[in-house]
Scaffold this motif. Structure first.
Motif, PDB file in Angstrom:
ATOM      1  N   LEU A 121       0.819  -1.210   0.000  1.00  0.00           N
ATOM      2  CA  LEU A 121       0.000   0.000   0.000  1.00  0.00           C
ATOM      3  C   LEU A 121       0.853   1.259   0.000  1.00  0.00           C
ATOM      4  CD1 LEU A 121      -2.641  -1.256   2.568  1.00  0.00           C
ATOM      5  CD2 LEU A 121      -3.084  -0.737   0.162  1.00  0.00           C
ATOM      6  N   GLY A 122       2.026   1.185   0.611  1.00  0.00           N
ATOM      7  CA  GLY A 122       2.911   2.341   0.628  1.00  0.00           C
ATOM      8  C   GLY A 122       3.404   2.741  -0.745  1.00  0.00           C
ATOM      9  N   GLU A 123       3.340   1.801  -1.694  1.00  0.00           N
ATOM     10  CA  GLU A 123       3.761   2.085  -3.065  1.00  0.00           C
ATOM     11  C   GLU A 123       2.621   2.614  -3.935  1.00  0.00           C
ATOM     12  OE1 GLU A 123       5.361  -1.593  -4.392  1.00  0.00           O
ATOM     13  OE2 GLU A 123       7.189  -1.439  -3.183  1.00  0.00           O
ATOM     14  N   LYS A 124       1.407   2.601  -3.398  1.00  0.00           N
ATOM     15  CA  LYS A 124       0.257   3.061  -4.177  1.00  0.00           C
ATOM     16  C   LYS A 124       0.232   4.587  -4.251  1.00  0.00           C
ATOM     17  CE  LYS A 124      -1.588  -1.044  -4.790  1.00  0.00           C
ATOM     18  NZ  LYS A 124      -1.688  -1.661  -6.142  1.00  0.00           N
ATOM     19  N   SER A 125      -0.355   5.096  -5.320  1.00  0.00           N
ATOM     20  CA  SER A 125      -0.521   6.544  -5.454  1.00  0.00           C
ATOM     21  C   SER A 125      -1.630   7.023  -4.529  1.00  0.00           C
ATOM     22  CB  SER A 125      -0.880   6.896  -6.903  1.00  0.00           C
ATOM     23  OG  SER A 125      -2.174   6.405  -7.222  1.00  0.00           O
ATOM     24  N   ASP A 126      -1.711   8.336  -4.337  1.00  0.00           N
ATOM     25  CA  ASP A 126      -2.784   8.900  -3.523  1.00  0.00           C
ATOM     26  C   ASP A 126      -4.149   8.554  -4.121  1.00  0.00           C
ATOM     27  OD1 ASP A 126      -0.926  10.023  -1.823  1.00  0.00           O
ATOM     28  OD2 ASP A 126      -0.962  11.986  -2.798  1.00  0.00           O
ATOM     29  N   ALA A 127      -4.240   8.575  -5.442  1.00  0.00           N
ATOM     30  CA  ALA A 127      -5.512   8.250  -6.093  1.00  0.00           C
ATOM     31  C   ALA A 127      -5.899   6.796  -5.841  1.00  0.00           C
ATOM     32  CB  ALA A 127      -5.417   8.518  -7.594  1.00  0.00           C
ATOM     33  N   GLU A 128      -4.929   5.905  -5.895  1.00  0.00           N
ATOM     34  CA  GLU A 128      -5.215   4.490  -5.639  1.00  0.00           C
ATOM     35  C   GLU A 128      -5.652   4.282  -4.195  1.00  0.00           C
ATOM     36  OE1 GLU A 128      -2.304   1.977  -8.560  1.00  0.00           O
ATOM     37  OE2 GLU A 128      -1.332   3.238  -7.060  1.00  0.00           O
ATOM     38  N   LEU A 129      -4.983   4.950  -3.260  1.00  0.00           N
ATOM     39  CA  LEU A 129      -5.371   4.831  -1.859  1.00  0.00           C
ATOM     40  C   LEU A 129      -6.779   5.387  -1.637  1.00  0.00           C
ATOM     41  CD1 LEU A 129      -2.064   5.819  -0.009  1.00  0.00           C
ATOM     42  CD2 LEU A 129      -3.029   3.536  -0.280  1.00  0.00           C
ATOM     43  N   ALA A 130      -7.115   6.466  -2.327  1.00  0.00           N
ATOM     44  CA  ALA A 130      -8.458   7.038  -2.191  1.00  0.00           C
ATOM     45  C   ALA A 130      -9.518   6.074  -2.703  1.00  0.00           C
ATOM     46  CB  ALA A 130      -8.540   8.370  -2.937  1.00  0.00           C
ATOM     47  N   ALA A 131      -9.250   5.445  -3.848  1.00  0.00           N
ATOM     48  CA  ALA A 131     -10.195   4.473  -4.393  1.00  0.00           C
ATOM     49  C   ALA A 131     -10.323   3.270  -3.464  1.00  0.00           C
ATOM     50  CB  ALA A 131      -9.753   4.031  -5.784  1.00  0.00           C
ATOM     51  N   LEU A 132      -9.201   2.789  -2.950  1.00  0.00           N
ATOM     52  CA  LEU A 132      -9.237   1.675  -2.007  1.00  0.00           C
ATOM     53  C   LEU A 132      -9.967   2.066  -0.728  1.00  0.00           C
ATOM     54  CD1 LEU A 132      -5.585   0.373  -2.439  1.00  0.00           C
ATOM     55  CD2 LEU A 132      -7.660  -0.935  -2.933  1.00  0.00           C
ATOM     56  N   GLY A 133      -9.856   3.314  -0.328  1.00  0.00           N
ATOM     57  CA  GLY A 133     -10.532   3.782   0.877  1.00  0.00           C
ATOM     58  C   GLY A 133     -12.033   3.716   0.780  1.00  0.00           C
ATOM     59  N   VAL A 134     -12.555   3.650  -0.421  1.00  0.00           N
ATOM     60  CA  VAL A 134     -13.997   3.477  -0.628  1.00  0.00           C
ATOM     61  C   VAL A 134     -14.332   2.005  -0.867  1.00  0.00           C
ATOM     62  CG1 VAL A 134     -15.938   4.004  -2.164  1.00  0.00           C
ATOM     63  CG2 VAL A 134     -14.333   5.801  -1.505  1.00  0.00           C
TER      64      VAL A 134
END
Length: 251
Positions: A167-180
Motif C-alpha cells: 500500500l505504501g507504493e500506491k498513489s494517492d488516487a489508488e489509496l483514495a479508491a481503495l478507501g472506498v
C-alpha cells in the motif's frame, strides 16, 4: 463539499451556479463553478492531476441539482468529488494513516472467515474466495491464513508488513479508491484486485455478497440486504471509475 457556499447543517445544498468547468494550471486541473474554484470541506481547491478525472468531476457538478435547482441535494450526487476530496484533504497529508488503516482490513479480511457448519455454503466460499487468496499470494507474495467461524484468526507478522509495503507504493488516487472499495467490500484482497484491474467491480460485489445472496436464496429476498448490496455495488463502481479516470491519459 461546495463551490464557496458550504452547507453548515449537513442537510445538502441548493444549486447556485450555472456552469461547471475545468481550468488548467501549473499544478493540475481545477474544477470551477462560474469561474470560482470548488472548495472542499477543509477549504482546499478541487484540483487533480488527471484531465479526464477533472472533466468527470466538472460533469458531476454540472449535473448536480440541475433537474430541480430549488431542491437540496446531498453528497450522494457527487461520488467522484467525495473520493477526490478524501484524496486531497485526508490522504495526501496523512498517507501513513491511510496505509495503516487499509492494511488493518487485510488482517481481518472477509475472505479469511469461512462458514464452518454448512457444507454447501462452505463449498461456494471455497469456489469463489480461494482463487483470490491465491491471486494475492501469487501476485504480491502475501499468504493469508483462513479460519472457520467468527473467532479472529491471527495473521503472521509478514502479512501486515506485506500489506503495508504494498500500500505504501500506491498513489494517492489508488489509496483514495481503495478507501472506498475496501470498507464496502470488507476485503482488502478484493479491493486490490479491482483497483489493479484483475477483477471487475460487479464480480467483486458478487464475491463479497456471497453470504447475503445465499441467505436470500434460502429464506427469500430481504429488502434490507438488497439495499445493502446495492450500496456496496455503487461504492465499488464509483471507486473503480475514479481510479480509471485518475490514471487515464488525456486525448
Amino acid at each position: 463539499m461546495t463551490g464557496n457556499n458550504r452547507d453548515r447543517h449537513g442537510v445538502g445544498q441548493k444549486r447556485f451556479w450555472s456552469n461547471a468547468s475545468v481550468i488548467a494550471g501549473p499544478h493540475g486541473y481545477t474544477v470551477t463553478l462560474d469561474g470560482k474554484p470548488v472548495r472542499l470541506p477543509g477549504r482546499a481547491s478541487l484540483r487533480v492531476i488527471s484531465k479526464p478525472l477533472a472533466e468527470a468531476l466538472a460533469a458531476e457538478w454540472q449535473a448536480a441539482g440541475a433537474d430541480n435547482p430549488a431542491k437540496r441535494f446531498g453528497p450522494d450526487a457527487l461520488p467522484l468529488t467525495r473520493i477526490a476530496g478524501a484524496m486531497i484533504e485526508r490522504i495526501e497529508p496523512h498517507r501513513d494513516h491511510a496505509v495503516a488503516t487499509l492494511a488493518g482490513y487485510g488482517e481481518y479480511d472477509l475472505l479469511c472467515y469461512h462458514t464452518g457448519d454448512d457444507k454447501s455454503a462452505a463449498a461456494r466460499e471455497n469456489e469463489m474466495w480461494h482463487p483470490w487468496l491465491n491471486w494475492l499470494r501469487e501476485r504480491h507474495g502475501i499468504d493469508l491464513h483462513v479460519t472457520t467461524g467468527i473467532m479472529p484468526v491471527v495473521q503472521p507478522a509478514a502479512v501486515k508488513k506485506g500489506f503495508s509495503g504494498l500500500l505504501g507504493e500506491k498513489s494517492d488516487a489508488e489509496l483514495a479508491a481503495l478507501g472506498v472499495a475496501v470498507p464496502a467490500l470488507g476485503s482488502l484482497v478484493l479491493g486490490l484486485a479491482v483497483t489493479e484491474g484483475s477483477l471487475s467491480a460487479q464480480d467483486a460485489v458478487n464475491i463479497a455478497s456471497l453470504d447475503e445472496r445465499t441467505q436470500m436464496q434460502r429464506w427469500g429476498q430481504d429488502p434490507a440486504l438488497l439495499d445493502h448490496v446495492a450500496v456496496v455495488a455503487a461504492d465499488v463502481m464509483d471507486a473503480k471509475r475514479f481510479i480509471m479516470l485518475a490514471t487515464a491519459q488525456a486525448d
